[in-house]
Design a protein around this motif. Structure first.
Motif, PDB file in Angstrom:
ATOM      1  N   MET A  57       0.840  -1.173   0.000  1.00  0.00           N
ATOM      2  CA  MET A  57       0.000   0.000   0.000  1.00  0.00           C
ATOM      3  C   MET A  57       0.889   1.241   0.000  1.00  0.00           C
ATOM      4  N   ALA A  58       0.518   2.242  -0.806  1.00  0.00           N
ATOM      5  CA  ALA A  58       1.292   3.478  -0.914  1.00  0.00           C
ATOM      6  C   ALA A  58       1.112   4.316   0.347  1.00  0.00           C
ATOM      7  N   GLU A  59       2.143   5.083   0.661  1.00  0.00           N
ATOM      8  CA  GLU A  59       2.046   5.990   1.796  1.00  0.00           C
ATOM      9  C   GLU A  59       1.128   7.141   1.424  1.00  0.00           C
ATOM     10  N   ARG A  60       0.167   7.448   2.296  1.00  0.00           N
ATOM     11  CA  ARG A  60      -0.757   8.535   2.040  1.00  0.00           C
ATOM     12  C   ARG A  60      -0.091   9.862   2.378  1.00  0.00           C
ATOM     13  N   LYS A  61      -0.234  10.831   1.492  1.00  0.00           N
ATOM     14  CA  LYS A  61       0.301  12.167   1.712  1.00  0.00           C
ATOM     15  C   LYS A  61      -0.827  13.079   2.170  1.00  0.00           C
ATOM     16  N   ILE A  62      -0.495  13.999   3.056  1.00  0.00           N
ATOM     17  CA  ILE A  62      -1.443  15.014   3.505  1.00  0.00           C
ATOM     18  C   ILE A  62      -0.886  16.370   3.090  1.00  0.00           C
ATOM     19  N   ALA A  63      -1.721  17.183   2.493  1.00  0.00           N
ATOM     20  CA  ALA A  63      -1.301  18.522   2.059  1.00  0.00           C
ATOM     21  C   ALA A  63      -0.934  19.374   3.262  1.00  0.00           C
ATOM     22  N   THR A  64       0.187  20.070   3.150  1.00  0.00           N
ATOM     23  CA  THR A  64       0.603  21.002   4.196  1.00  0.00           C
ATOM     24  C   THR A  64       0.602  22.448   3.693  1.00  0.00           C
ATOM     25  N   SER A  65       0.356  22.621   2.387  1.00  0.00           N
ATOM     26  CA  SER A  65       0.212  23.959   1.806  1.00  0.00           C
ATOM     27  C   SER A  65      -0.683  23.837   0.572  1.00  0.00           C
ATOM     28  N   PRO A  66      -1.246  24.944   0.108  1.00  0.00           N
ATOM     29  CA  PRO A  66      -2.094  24.886  -1.088  1.00  0.00           C
ATOM     30  C   PRO A  66      -1.374  24.311  -2.305  1.00  0.00           C
ATOM     31  N   ASP A  67      -0.070  24.483  -2.363  1.00  0.00           N
ATOM     32  CA  ASP A  67       0.704  23.971  -3.492  1.00  0.00           C
ATOM     33  C   ASP A  67       0.733  22.438  -3.541  1.00  0.00           C
ATOM     34  N   ASP A  68       0.449  21.791  -2.414  1.00  0.00           N
ATOM     35  CA  ASP A  68       0.441  20.323  -2.363  1.00  0.00           C
ATOM     36  C   ASP A  68      -0.805  19.720  -3.008  1.00  0.00           C
ATOM     37  N   LEU A  69      -1.861  20.510  -3.126  1.00  0.00           N
ATOM     38  CA  LEU A  69      -3.121  20.004  -3.682  1.00  0.00           C
ATOM     39  C   LEU A  69      -3.110  20.108  -5.206  1.00  0.00           C
ATOM     40  N   PRO A  70      -3.835  19.204  -5.870  1.00  0.00           N
ATOM     41  CA  PRO A  70      -3.932  19.310  -7.333  1.00  0.00           C
ATOM     42  C   PRO A  70      -4.593  20.634  -7.719  1.00  0.00           C
ATOM     43  N   SER A  71      -4.203  21.182  -8.859  1.00  0.00           N
ATOM     44  CA  SER A  71      -4.798  22.437  -9.327  1.00  0.00           C
ATOM     45  C   SER A  71      -6.220  22.186  -9.823  1.00  0.00           C
ATOM     46  N   LYS A  72      -6.978  23.265  -9.939  1.00  0.00           N
ATOM     47  CA  LYS A  72      -8.336  23.178 -10.486  1.00  0.00           C
ATOM     48  C   LYS A  72      -8.298  22.561 -11.876  1.00  0.00           C
ATOM     49  N   GLU A  73      -7.334  22.981 -12.681  1.00  0.00           N
ATOM     50  CA  GLU A  73      -7.199  22.461 -14.049  1.00  0.00           C
ATOM     51  C   GLU A  73      -6.941  20.952 -14.054  1.00  0.00           C
ATOM     52  N   GLU A  74      -6.037  20.505 -13.180  1.00  0.00           N
ATOM     53  CA  GLU A  74      -5.763  19.063 -13.067  1.00  0.00           C
ATOM     54  C   GLU A  74      -7.032  18.301 -12.689  1.00  0.00           C
ATOM     55  N   MET A  75      -7.764  18.832 -11.722  1.00  0.00           N
ATOM     56  CA  MET A  75      -8.974  18.150 -11.243  1.00  0.00           C
ATOM     57  C   MET A  75     -10.053  18.083 -12.328  1.00  0.00           C
ATOM     58  N   LEU A  76     -10.153  19.122 -13.167  1.00  0.00           N
ATOM     59  CA  LEU A  76     -11.180  19.125 -14.195  1.00  0.00           C
ATOM     60  C   LEU A  76     -10.840  18.207 -15.374  1.00  0.00           C
ATOM     61  N   ASN A  77      -9.590  17.787 -15.466  1.00  0.00           N
ATOM     62  CA  ASN A  77      -9.167  16.907 -16.553  1.00  0.00           C
ATOM     63  C   ASN A  77      -9.268  15.425 -16.224  1.00  0.00           C
ATOM     64  N   ILE A  78      -9.745  15.099 -15.027  1.00  0.00           N
ATOM     65  CA  ILE A  78      -9.940  13.697 -14.637  1.00  0.00           C
ATOM     66  C   ILE A  78     -11.307  13.558 -13.986  1.00  0.00           C
ATOM     67  N   SER A  79     -11.797  12.343 -13.938  1.00  0.00           N
ATOM     68  CA  SER A  79     -13.074  12.096 -13.264  1.00  0.00           C
ATOM     69  C   SER A  79     -12.864  12.145 -11.752  1.00  0.00           C
ATOM     70  N   GLY A  80     -13.948  12.287 -11.028  1.00  0.00           N
ATOM     71  CA  GLY A  80     -13.877  12.252  -9.570  1.00  0.00           C
ATOM     72  C   GLY A  80     -13.346  10.925  -9.063  1.00  0.00           C
ATOM     73  N   LEU A  81     -13.727   9.835  -9.722  1.00  0.00           N
ATOM     74  CA  LEU A  81     -13.235   8.514  -9.327  1.00  0.00           C
ATOM     75  C   LEU A  81     -11.722   8.444  -9.464  1.00  0.00           C
ATOM     76  N   GLU A  82     -11.185   8.929 -10.592  1.00  0.00           N
ATOM     77  CA  GLU A  82      -9.734   8.906 -10.790  1.00  0.00           C
ATOM     78  C   GLU A  82      -9.035   9.793  -9.755  1.00  0.00           C
ATOM     79  N   ALA A  83      -9.624  10.941  -9.422  1.00  0.00           N
ATOM     80  CA  ALA A  83      -9.028  11.822  -8.409  1.00  0.00           C
ATOM     81  C   ALA A  83      -8.932  11.112  -7.065  1.00  0.00           C
ATOM     82  N   MET A  84     -10.002  10.415  -6.686  1.00  0.00           N
ATOM     83  CA  MET A  84     -10.001   9.694  -5.411  1.00  0.00           C
ATOM     84  C   MET A  84      -9.033   8.517  -5.442  1.00  0.00           C
ATOM     85  N   GLN A  85      -8.948   7.825  -6.566  1.00  0.00           N
ATOM     86  CA  GLN A  85      -8.017   6.694  -6.680  1.00  0.00           C
ATOM     87  C   GLN A  85      -6.569   7.178  -6.598  1.00  0.00           C
TER      88      GLN A  85
END
Length: 162
Positions: free
Chosen positions: A1-29
């Motif tokens: 199992m992969a180590e889960r990462k937790i965001a510590t700054s806004p830069d750690d989160l995927p951008s809006k553009e990245e999120m809109l280019n994948i499905s919600g299922l793929e984002a969660m996976q």
């Protein structure tokens, strides 16, 4: 199992553009696989994503002293945040590429107190996700005792951005 990462700054989160280019299922996976960071609230409240399938998301955790109320019991906000997270993320798994979602409302029922340090699972299950709304239910159960500690329901708004 992969180590889960937790965001510590806004830069750690995927951008809006990245999120809109994948499905919600793929984002969660991706989050489950540790390819993208999870939200900081999960680190603050002591839970992490543990399962993702189409229409179902499971978070695991254990409440610690830092989430207690003045009486020393687990604060209702901990139950609410955990249920909001698993239920809304279950809806997210059904959101198509080019769309986003957010919680419109949620309700919880706390059935019994969770002992501090007890491992739990919060399971969110999408019941319906359409063009404009998503509905899900959730429950928190003890891992070892199997007891039901809280239930919830949510309605989310689904918004097509592309």
């Amino acid at each position: 199992m992969a180590e889960r990462k937790i965001a510590t700054s806004p830069d750690d989160l995927p951008s809006k553009e990245e999120m809109l280019n994948i499905s919600g299922l793929e984002a969660m996976q991706r989050m489950l696989r540790g390819e993208t960071a999870g939200p900081p609230i999960a680190g603050t409240l002591g839970y992490a994503i543990s399962e993702v399938t189409d229409g179902r998301v499971v978070f695991s955790g254990a409440p610690d002293f830092n989430v207690t109320n003045p009486m020393g019991t687990v604060h209702g906000g901990w139950y609410g945040t955990l249920l909001d997270s698993c239920m809304a993320c279950a809806v997210m798994t059904k959101v198509p590429k080019g769309s986003t979602y957010t919680t419109l409302e949620y309700k919880i029922n706390i059935l019994r107190p969770i002992p501090l340090g007890m491992k739990i699972e919060a399971v969110g299950t999408a019941q319906h996700v359409g063009r404009s709304t998503g509905i899900a239910i959730g429950e928190i159960r003890g891992v070892e005792d199997g007891k039901l500690y809280a239930t919830g329901s949510t309605t989310c708004i689904v918004m097509k951005l592309r």
